[in-house]
Design a protein around this motif. Structure first.
Motif, PDB file in Angstrom:
ATOM      1  N   ILE A 140     111.419  73.780  52.235  1.00  0.00           N
ATOM      2  CA  ILE A 140     109.883  73.060  52.294  1.00  0.00           C
ATOM      3  C   ILE A 140     109.558  72.586  53.783  1.00  0.00           C
ATOM      4  O   ILE A 140     110.402  71.793  54.280  1.00  0.00           O
ATOM      5  CB  ILE A 140     109.595  71.999  51.403  1.00  0.00           C
ATOM      6  CG1 ILE A 140     109.584  72.734  50.013  1.00  0.00           C
ATOM      7  CG2 ILE A 140     108.164  71.412  51.542  1.00  0.00           C
ATOM      8  CD1 ILE A 140     109.732  71.699  48.971  1.00  0.00           C
ATOM      9  N   SER A 158     103.698  62.836  46.078  1.00  0.00           N
ATOM     10  CA  SER A 158     104.097  62.907  44.850  1.00  0.00           C
ATOM     11  C   SER A 158     105.569  62.490  44.801  1.00  0.00           C
ATOM     12  O   SER A 158     106.070  62.241  46.005  1.00  0.00           O
ATOM     13  CB  SER A 158     104.185  64.587  44.409  1.00  0.00           C
ATOM     14  OG  SER A 158     104.962  65.068  45.445  1.00  0.00           O
ATOM     15  N   GLU A 190     103.677  71.267  54.558  1.00  0.00           N
ATOM     16  CA  GLU A 190     103.478  72.166  53.339  1.00  0.00           C
ATOM     17  C   GLU A 190     102.594  71.375  52.508  1.00  0.00           C
ATOM     18  O   GLU A 190     102.654  70.267  52.146  1.00  0.00           O
ATOM     19  CB  GLU A 190     104.765  72.570  52.956  1.00  0.00           C
ATOM     20  CG  GLU A 190     104.581  73.586  51.839  1.00  0.00           C
ATOM     21  CD  GLU A 190     105.659  74.334  51.399  1.00  0.00           C
ATOM     22  OE1 GLU A 190     105.772  74.844  49.799  1.00  0.00           O
ATOM     23  OE2 GLU A 190     106.633  74.495  52.033  1.00  0.00           O
ATOM     24  N   LEU A 191     101.804  72.055  51.927  1.00  0.00           N
ATOM     25  CA  LEU A 191     100.870  71.538  50.679  1.00  0.00           C
ATOM     26  C   LEU A 191     100.848  72.270  49.441  1.00  0.00           C
ATOM     27  O   LEU A 191     101.075  73.494  49.678  1.00  0.00           O
ATOM     28  CB  LEU A 191      99.404  70.953  51.045  1.00  0.00           C
ATOM     29  CG  LEU A 191      99.235  70.008  52.266  1.00  0.00           C
ATOM     30  CD1 LEU A 191      97.544  70.131  52.614  1.00  0.00           C
ATOM     31  CD2 LEU A 191      99.769  68.652  51.721  1.00  0.00           C
ATOM     32  N   TRP A 192     100.815  71.704  48.279  1.00  0.00           N
ATOM     33  CA  TRP A 192     100.786  72.488  47.039  1.00  0.00           C
ATOM     34  C   TRP A 192      99.549  72.398  46.327  1.00  0.00           C
ATOM     35  O   TRP A 192      99.066  71.367  46.433  1.00  0.00           O
ATOM     36  CB  TRP A 192     101.614  72.029  46.081  1.00  0.00           C
ATOM     37  CG  TRP A 192     103.398  72.210  46.671  1.00  0.00           C
ATOM     38  CD1 TRP A 192     103.749  73.010  47.539  1.00  0.00           C
ATOM     39  CD2 TRP A 192     104.355  71.613  45.999  1.00  0.00           C
ATOM     40  NE1 TRP A 192     104.979  72.879  47.406  1.00  0.00           N
ATOM     41  CE2 TRP A 192     105.597  71.944  46.750  1.00  0.00           C
ATOM     42  CE3 TRP A 192     104.658  70.714  45.026  1.00  0.00           C
ATOM     43  CZ2 TRP A 192     106.620  71.727  46.645  1.00  0.00           C
ATOM     44  CZ3 TRP A 192     105.778  70.172  44.822  1.00  0.00           C
ATOM     45  CH2 TRP A 192     106.981  70.857  45.422  1.00  0.00           C
ATOM     46  N   LYS A 193      98.850  73.471  45.904  1.00  0.00           N
ATOM     47  CA  LYS A 193      97.507  73.173  45.294  1.00  0.00           C
ATOM     48  C   LYS A 193      97.804  73.069  43.791  1.00  0.00           C
ATOM     49  O   LYS A 193      98.479  73.870  43.338  1.00  0.00           O
ATOM     50  CB  LYS A 193      96.739  74.436  45.547  1.00  0.00           C
ATOM     51  CG  LYS A 193      95.187  74.285  45.076  1.00  0.00           C
ATOM     52  CD  LYS A 193      94.336  75.455  45.421  1.00  0.00           C
ATOM     53  CE  LYS A 193      93.041  75.271  44.736  1.00  0.00           C
ATOM     54  NZ  LYS A 193      92.150  76.432  45.225  1.00  0.00           N
ATOM     55  N   LEU A 194      97.242  72.033  43.412  1.00  0.00           N
ATOM     56  CA  LEU A 194      97.306  72.136  41.799  1.00  0.00           C
ATOM     57  C   LEU A 194      96.355  72.864  41.119  1.00  0.00           C
ATOM     58  O   LEU A 194      95.151  72.827  41.285  1.00  0.00           O
ATOM     59  CB  LEU A 194      97.017  70.394  41.337  1.00  0.00           C
ATOM     60  CG  LEU A 194      98.187  69.537  41.648  1.00  0.00           C
ATOM     61  CD1 LEU A 194      97.683  68.079  41.280  1.00  0.00           C
ATOM     62  CD2 LEU A 194      99.420  69.914  41.028  1.00  0.00           C
ATOM     63  N   TYR A 226      95.054  68.992  46.542  1.00  0.00           N
ATOM     64  CA  TYR A 226      96.381  69.235  47.415  1.00  0.00           C
ATOM     65  C   TYR A 226      97.523  68.124  47.051  1.00  0.00           C
ATOM     66  O   TYR A 226      97.090  67.033  47.079  1.00  0.00           O
ATOM     67  CB  TYR A 226      95.967  69.708  48.661  1.00  0.00           C
ATOM     68  CG  TYR A 226      95.244  70.759  48.638  1.00  0.00           C
ATOM     69  CD1 TYR A 226      95.552  72.116  48.766  1.00  0.00           C
ATOM     70  CD2 TYR A 226      93.791  70.545  48.733  1.00  0.00           C
ATOM     71  CE1 TYR A 226      94.932  73.251  48.866  1.00  0.00           C
ATOM     72  CE2 TYR A 226      92.872  71.800  48.869  1.00  0.00           C
ATOM     73  CZ  TYR A 226      93.751  73.023  48.951  1.00  0.00           C
ATOM     74  OH  TYR A 226      92.659  73.977  48.908  1.00  0.00           O
ATOM     75  N   LYS A 247     101.340  66.817  48.226  1.00  0.00           N
ATOM     76  CA  LYS A 247     102.350  66.738  49.205  1.00  0.00           C
ATOM     77  C   LYS A 247     103.789  66.985  48.414  1.00  0.00           C
ATOM     78  O   LYS A 247     103.743  66.209  47.269  1.00  0.00           O
ATOM     79  CB  LYS A 247     102.629  65.428  49.959  1.00  0.00           C
ATOM     80  CG  LYS A 247     101.434  65.148  51.007  1.00  0.00           C
ATOM     81  CD  LYS A 247     101.596  63.825  51.788  1.00  0.00           C
ATOM     82  CE  LYS A 247     100.526  63.534  52.438  1.00  0.00           C
ATOM     83  NZ  LYS A 247     100.561  62.021  53.022  1.00  0.00           N
ATOM     84  N   PRO A 248     104.717  67.819  48.786  1.00  0.00           N
ATOM     85  CA  PRO A 248     105.973  67.984  48.245  1.00  0.00           C
ATOM     86  C   PRO A 248     106.652  66.407  48.044  1.00  0.00           C
ATOM     87  O   PRO A 248     106.399  65.804  49.216  1.00  0.00           O
ATOM     88  CB  PRO A 248     106.720  68.896  48.712  1.00  0.00           C
ATOM     89  CG  PRO A 248     105.720  69.547  49.642  1.00  0.00           C
ATOM     90  CD  PRO A 248     104.805  68.844  49.969  1.00  0.00           C
TER      91      PRO A 248
END
Length: 116
Positions: free
Chosen positions: A103, A8, A107-111, A88, A90-91
């Motif tokens: 962060i 991202s 670390e991963l963010w789930k959409l 998922y 990535k920031p």
């Protein structure tokens, strides 16, 4: 997660008035999904668009039944829609530079909702 996380980044834009004077800054988080593979990372690619014959048919029915037809232009119809697959993100690089967020590298963010 089994699938590959998506990168991202922030897209920054400066809004100006008709004289070229600064009005405001805008930032948008976008996903870099160009390296996803159909059937592995996602399973369906579609958009809800009516065909021209269907539009003609509906307008004809409205005319015969003496109904009013209204048009709506929806620019961001797909935004904020729910995501069915596990995606998922990535920031974005440099997110820790904001100072308020801590962060880690793994670390991963789930959409949960769709983004650009």
């Amino acid at each position: 997660p089994n699938n590959k996380p998506i990168g991202s980044r922030f897209v920054l834009k400066v809004k100006r008035d008709e004289n070229g004077n600064f009005v405001k800054s805008k930032a948008r988080l976008v996903a870099q999904g160009y390296d996803q593979k159909l059937g592995y990372d996602y399973f369906q690619l579609s958009s809800p668009v009516m065909s021209k014959p269907m539009i003609i048919l509906l307008l004809s029915i409205a005319q015969v039944l003496n109904l009013n037809a209204y048009q709506a232009n929806v620019k961001n119809a797909y935004l904020n829609s729910s995501v069915k697959e596990d995606i998922y993100l990535k920031p974005p690089h440099g997110m820790n530079l904001l100072g308020e967020v801590n962060i880690t590298d793994n670390e991963l963010w789930k959409l949960l909702k769709a983004i650009y």
